[in-house]
Design a protein around this motif. Sequence first.
Motif, PDB file in Angstrom:
ATOM      1  N   GLU A  96      57.496  46.535  25.043  1.00  0.00           N
ATOM      2  CA  GLU A  96      58.901  46.919  25.186  1.00  0.00           C
ATOM      3  C   GLU A  96      59.767  45.679  25.026  1.00  0.00           C
ATOM      4  N   ALA A  97      60.879  45.839  24.305  1.00  0.00           N
ATOM      5  CA  ALA A  97      61.750  44.690  24.039  1.00  0.00           C
ATOM      6  C   ALA A  97      63.211  45.110  24.137  1.00  0.00           C
ATOM      7  N   ASN A  98      63.998  44.286  24.780  1.00  0.00           N
ATOM      8  CA  ASN A  98      65.437  44.516  24.794  1.00  0.00           C
ATOM      9  C   ASN A  98      66.075  43.769  23.625  1.00  0.00           C
ATOM     10  N   PRO A  99      66.948  44.425  22.875  1.00  0.00           N
ATOM     11  CA  PRO A  99      67.650  43.733  21.793  1.00  0.00           C
ATOM     12  C   PRO A  99      68.351  42.485  22.334  1.00  0.00           C
ATOM     13  N   GLY A 100      68.320  41.441  21.553  1.00  0.00           N
ATOM     14  CA  GLY A 100      68.975  40.207  21.969  1.00  0.00           C
ATOM     15  C   GLY A 100      68.078  39.278  22.766  1.00  0.00           C
ATOM     16  N   THR A 101      66.881  39.744  23.154  1.00  0.00           N
ATOM     17  CA  THR A 101      65.959  38.878  23.897  1.00  0.00           C
ATOM     18  C   THR A 101      64.826  38.373  23.011  1.00  0.00           C
ATOM     19  N   VAL A 102      64.866  38.736  21.725  1.00  0.00           N
ATOM     20  CA  VAL A 102      63.817  38.297  20.803  1.00  0.00           C
ATOM     21  C   VAL A 102      64.440  37.582  19.611  1.00  0.00           C
ATOM     22  N   THR A 103      63.654  36.740  19.001  1.00  0.00           N
ATOM     23  CA  THR A 103      64.031  36.065  17.759  1.00  0.00           C
ATOM     24  C   THR A 103      62.934  36.329  16.732  1.00  0.00           C
ATOM     25  N   GLU A 104      63.193  35.985  15.509  1.00  0.00           N
ATOM     26  CA  GLU A 104      62.155  36.150  14.495  1.00  0.00           C
ATOM     27  C   GLU A 104      60.931  35.324  14.860  1.00  0.00           C
ATOM     28  N   GLU A 105      61.168  34.141  15.419  1.00  0.00           N
ATOM     29  CA  GLU A 105      60.052  33.275  15.812  1.00  0.00           C
ATOM     30  C   GLU A 105      59.233  33.903  16.942  1.00  0.00           C
ATOM     31  N   SER A 106      59.909  34.420  17.972  1.00  0.00           N
ATOM     32  CA  SER A 106      59.162  35.008  19.092  1.00  0.00           C
ATOM     33  C   SER A 106      58.431  36.271  18.651  1.00  0.00           C
ATOM     34  N   LEU A 107      59.068  37.078  17.806  1.00  0.00           N
ATOM     35  CA  LEU A 107      58.405  38.288  17.313  1.00  0.00           C
ATOM     36  C   LEU A 107      57.152  37.942  16.506  1.00  0.00           C
ATOM     37  N   ILE A 136      72.817  44.511  28.184  1.00  0.00           N
ATOM     38  CA  ILE A 136      73.238  43.142  27.892  1.00  0.00           C
ATOM     39  C   ILE A 136      73.415  42.896  26.398  1.00  0.00           C
ATOM     40  N   HIS A 137      73.149  43.918  25.567  1.00  0.00           N
ATOM     41  CA  HIS A 137      73.184  43.709  24.124  1.00  0.00           C
ATOM     42  C   HIS A 137      74.295  44.524  23.471  1.00  0.00           C
ATOM     43  N   SER A 138      74.608  44.155  22.251  1.00  0.00           N
ATOM     44  CA  SER A 138      75.513  44.928  21.400  1.00  0.00           C
ATOM     45  C   SER A 138      74.676  45.606  20.311  1.00  0.00           C
ATOM     46  N   PHE A 139      75.314  46.498  19.557  1.00  0.00           N
ATOM     47  CA  PHE A 139      74.615  47.126  18.444  1.00  0.00           C
ATOM     48  C   PHE A 139      74.221  46.080  17.410  1.00  0.00           C
ATOM     49  N   GLU A 140      75.069  45.075  17.229  1.00  0.00           N
ATOM     50  CA  GLU A 140      74.754  44.002  16.276  1.00  0.00           C
ATOM     51  C   GLU A 140      73.520  43.224  16.727  1.00  0.00           C
ATOM     52  N   ASP A 141      73.400  42.997  18.054  1.00  0.00           N
ATOM     53  CA  ASP A 141      72.199  42.338  18.572  1.00  0.00           C
ATOM     54  C   ASP A 141      70.952  43.163  18.238  1.00  0.00           C
ATOM     55  N   PHE A 142      71.075  44.472  18.425  1.00  0.00           N
ATOM     56  CA  PHE A 142      69.944  45.349  18.121  1.00  0.00           C
ATOM     57  C   PHE A 142      69.568  45.265  16.645  1.00  0.00           C
ATOM     58  N   LEU A 143      70.563  45.361  15.770  1.00  0.00           N
ATOM     59  CA  LEU A 143      70.271  45.309  14.333  1.00  0.00           C
ATOM     60  C   LEU A 143      69.575  44.008  13.956  1.00  0.00           C
ATOM     61  N   SER A 144      70.032  42.920  14.548  1.00  0.00           N
ATOM     62  CA  SER A 144      69.419  41.627  14.268  1.00  0.00           C
ATOM     63  C   SER A 144      67.958  41.605  14.709  1.00  0.00           C
ATOM     64  N   TYR A 146      65.988  44.273  15.209  1.00  0.00           N
ATOM     65  CA  TYR A 146      65.234  45.251  14.414  1.00  0.00           C
ATOM     66  C   TYR A 146      64.872  44.672  13.053  1.00  0.00           C
ATOM     67  N   GLU A 147      65.841  44.058  12.396  1.00  0.00           N
ATOM     68  CA  GLU A 147      65.596  43.491  11.070  1.00  0.00           C
ATOM     69  C   GLU A 147      64.589  42.345  11.134  1.00  0.00           C
ATOM     70  N   ALA A 148      64.672  41.556  12.210  1.00  0.00           N
ATOM     71  CA  ALA A 148      63.704  40.465  12.381  1.00  0.00           C
ATOM     72  C   ALA A 148      62.297  41.024  12.554  1.00  0.00           C
ATOM     73  N   ALA A 149      62.179  42.135  13.297  1.00  0.00           N
ATOM     74  CA  ALA A 149      60.864  42.757  13.489  1.00  0.00           C
ATOM     75  C   ALA A 149      60.289  43.238  12.161  1.00  0.00           C
ATOM     76  N   ARG A 150      61.122  43.802  11.320  1.00  0.00           N
ATOM     77  CA  ARG A 150      60.644  44.235  10.002  1.00  0.00           C
ATOM     78  C   ARG A 150      60.223  43.030   9.148  1.00  0.00           C
ATOM     79  N   ARG A 151      60.969  41.941   9.249  1.00  0.00           N
ATOM     80  CA  ARG A 151      60.647  40.765   8.430  1.00  0.00           C
ATOM     81  C   ARG A 151      59.293  40.173   8.803  1.00  0.00           C
ATOM     82  N   VAL A 152      58.913  40.254  10.090  1.00  0.00           N
ATOM     83  CA  VAL A 152      57.625  39.673  10.484  1.00  0.00           C
ATOM     84  C   VAL A 152      56.475  40.655  10.268  1.00  0.00           C
TER      85      VAL A 152
END
Length: 371
Positions: A96-107, A136-144, A146-152
């Motif tokens: 489980e992950a909250n948007p805004g608490t992950v980065t492409e590196e952490s994912l 604690i997140h915005s929709f933009e945080d979520f999109l960021s 989500y897209e990072a998860a797809r990239r990894v």
Amino acid sequence: MKANPIGLYVHLPFCKRKCNYCDFCSYTDISSEVRRKYIERLKAEIYEYSKKGISADTVFFGGGTPSLLTPSEIGEILSALRDSFDISPCAEFTLEANPGTVTEESLRGYFEAGINRLSFGLQSIHENELKILGRIHSFEDFLSSYEAARRVGCNNISIDLMYGLPEQTVSSFEETLRAVISLAPEHISVYGLILEEGTPLFAKQKELALPSEDDECDMYELAAKLLCDVGYSHYEISNYARCSFECKHNLKYWRAEEYLGFGVAAHSYFEGARIYNPDSIEAYLSGEEHLVSELPSREEYAFEYAMLRLRLKEGLSLGEYEELFGAPFRYGREAKLCELSKLGLIKMDKDRLSLTDQGFYVSNSILSELL
């Protein structure tokens, strides 16, 4: 005969901030020292099972906010699980992950450690609704995120949504649904808001601009229609999935299969017993013993078995029920089953009883009448 693989649940109770609707066991402002002690206690609890020869095919990290732990910390816990259990090479590993608490590196680090499924708690795309919930997140945080998860390379993503929120309208909920559908996640959960006693939202519920019951019903039906129209299967009351992407771990709960839970307030169902961990982090860290209770009576277990199975689209096998409990499920319920069928709330298909989509929405009242 070798036992069926079980599910493994790990509770990580750390949060940056507790949401206004949340009554789960979670803590904010936990020191790094306590966090380290918690991980060590988790590993010790897991290793208690290391010589039992238990196989598993699902692992679920829930919280709290598991994505607050580093990939290295998640990897430590996964190593303890792999050392202690015979985990299938095809196992489902959910974080489980909250948007805004992950980065492409952490994912990328989580996936290198073995995670292969992410569950993002979005809830809504609208800032006013997120603010009321205390997210604690915005929709933009979520999109960021989500897209990072797809990239990894993550090809199994679940998104949690909520309806019945303060200030939410059928229209705003539809906008959330359509935005999420456009992203094509493999799994979507749609939960109705419940005002739990002891939460900030419960305390000020009289001040909240909550949707009417009719609007909530419209939101539920809208989710079912839109998601099924684009190919999702409504496989459980609150859950939708693309073909073969149902949450295998949660299916174990709904099918009354065995699982072990680790961490504060975690529950287990294993070898004929319910096991409950201490519900305070202090008690858990001190090594306080589990509370163990035997399975409920035959009548109570029959109730639980039917209730859980009827949450699923696949429904209840009448033959299996009679084999397990020694009596036909229909016995004494014939008139009620006939009435519910005429109302379009249940369907009987050969050996199987299940709720319709309309029945799903009023499942609590149906189950109370049948069980």
